[in-house]
Design an enzyme around this catalytic site. Structure first.
Site, PDB file in Angstrom:
ATOM      1  N   ASP A   1       0.862  -1.185   0.000  1.00 53.78           N
ATOM      2  CA  ASP A   1       0.000   0.000   0.000  1.00 53.78           C
ATOM      3  C   ASP A   1       0.898   1.235   0.000  1.00 53.78           C
ATOM      4  OD1 ASP A   1      -1.949  -1.935   0.424  1.00 53.78           O
ATOM      5  OD2 ASP A   1      -2.959  -0.840   2.029  1.00 53.78           O
TER       6      ASP A   1
ATOM      7  N   LYS B   1      -7.103   3.232  -2.858  1.00 54.85           N
ATOM      8  CA  LYS B   1      -7.407   3.198  -1.420  1.00 54.85           C
ATOM      9  C   LYS B   1      -7.675   4.614  -0.939  1.00 54.85           C
ATOM     10  CE  LYS B   1      -5.044   2.001   2.951  1.00 54.85           C
ATOM     11  NZ  LYS B   1      -3.847   1.344   3.533  1.00 54.85           N
TER      12      LYS B   1
ATOM     13  N   LYS C   1     -10.254   0.045  -1.791  1.00 54.78           N
ATOM     14  CA  LYS C   1     -10.065  -0.222  -0.365  1.00 54.78           C
ATOM     15  C   LYS C   1     -10.497   0.994   0.443  1.00 54.78           C
ATOM     16  CE  LYS C   1      -6.559  -1.395   3.112  1.00 54.78           C
ATOM     17  NZ  LYS C   1      -5.178  -1.885   3.334  1.00 54.78           N
TER      18      LYS C   1
END
Length: 226
Positions: free
Chosen positions: A94, A156, A185
């Site tokens: 991430d 995300k 996400k």
């Protein structure tokens, strides 16, 4: 059809990103993840080796954050951190975008930064953190379009570090922009089952949260940013 606890657990990246997280806390995070069959644990890259050892042969992945939480490092630094984290056992990455570059109108630099980490990841899935609380809707769309064009695995919402967390509106906007092929996400402030289910209904396919146990147990979650 309502999600079972097992199905809901498989949407959760069980998260501990506090700078003072101890080895004992990382071990407990991993124990909980293995017990509840969460999709992954999400940790700082320095904690990847420990988490990978704790989760060996459990089927639970280790996700490492890169350029976290500011996203303001050099692209080469982010790429190196991703490579090192993967070598240490991370199965997902991430990364945080270069927010300042985006705000300065340097969209090509933002895309190149994402691309550098994406290339470093190879076949390991990359999630790109927008930090939606700092962006306009137009900026969110721009980054989502970059990620779609580059073929990263996920977009995300947030780091969960003080700039606002996931909102239903942002998740829906991101889903509309990337279409059905990329994951979305939702992270930051997802602390109970109702919030988790609402995010999934809005278009999220993964949830970043430190309240995974509470979510699958249908209890009130904790008070951390995640």
């Amino acid at each position: 059809m309502p999600l079972s606890n097992a199905q809901l657990a498989q949407t959760i990246d069980h998260t501990l990103l506090a700078p003072d997280a101890s080895d004992a806390q990382i071990r407990e995070l991993c124990r909980q993840a293995a017990e509840h069959r969460f999709y992954s644990v999400c940790v700082n890259s320095a904690n990847v080796p420990l988490a990978a050892r704790e989760l060996a042969d459990t089927g639970v992945l280790v996700c490492a954050v890169v350029g976290f939480p500011l996203g303001a490092g050099l692209s080469a630094t982010k790429a190196f951190e991703a490579t090192a984290a993967i070598a240490a056992g991370a199965g997902e990455i991430d990364m945080v975008i270069n927010i300042g570059a985006l705000k300065s109108g340097r969209a090509d630099d933002v895309k190149a930064d994402i691309d550098a980490v994406h290339r470093a990841c190879g076949t390991v899935p990359l999630k790109v953190i927008l930090e939606t609380g700092l962006l306009t809707d137009g900026e969110k769309v721009r980054v989502c379009e970059m990620c779609r064009d580059l073929g990263v695995a996920f977009v995300k919402t947030s780091t969960g570090f003080g700039h606002g967390g996931a909102t239903l509106a942002d998740v829906a906007l991101m889903r509309r922009t990337v279409g059905p092929t990329l994951g979305v996400k939702a992270s930051g402030g997802v602390r109970d089952r109702a919030a988790a289910l609402a995010m999934l209904e809005a278009g999220a396919t993964r949830l970043g949260t430190s309240s995974g146990v509470a979510i699958v147990s249908d209890q009130a979650g904790g008070g951390s940013g995640y």
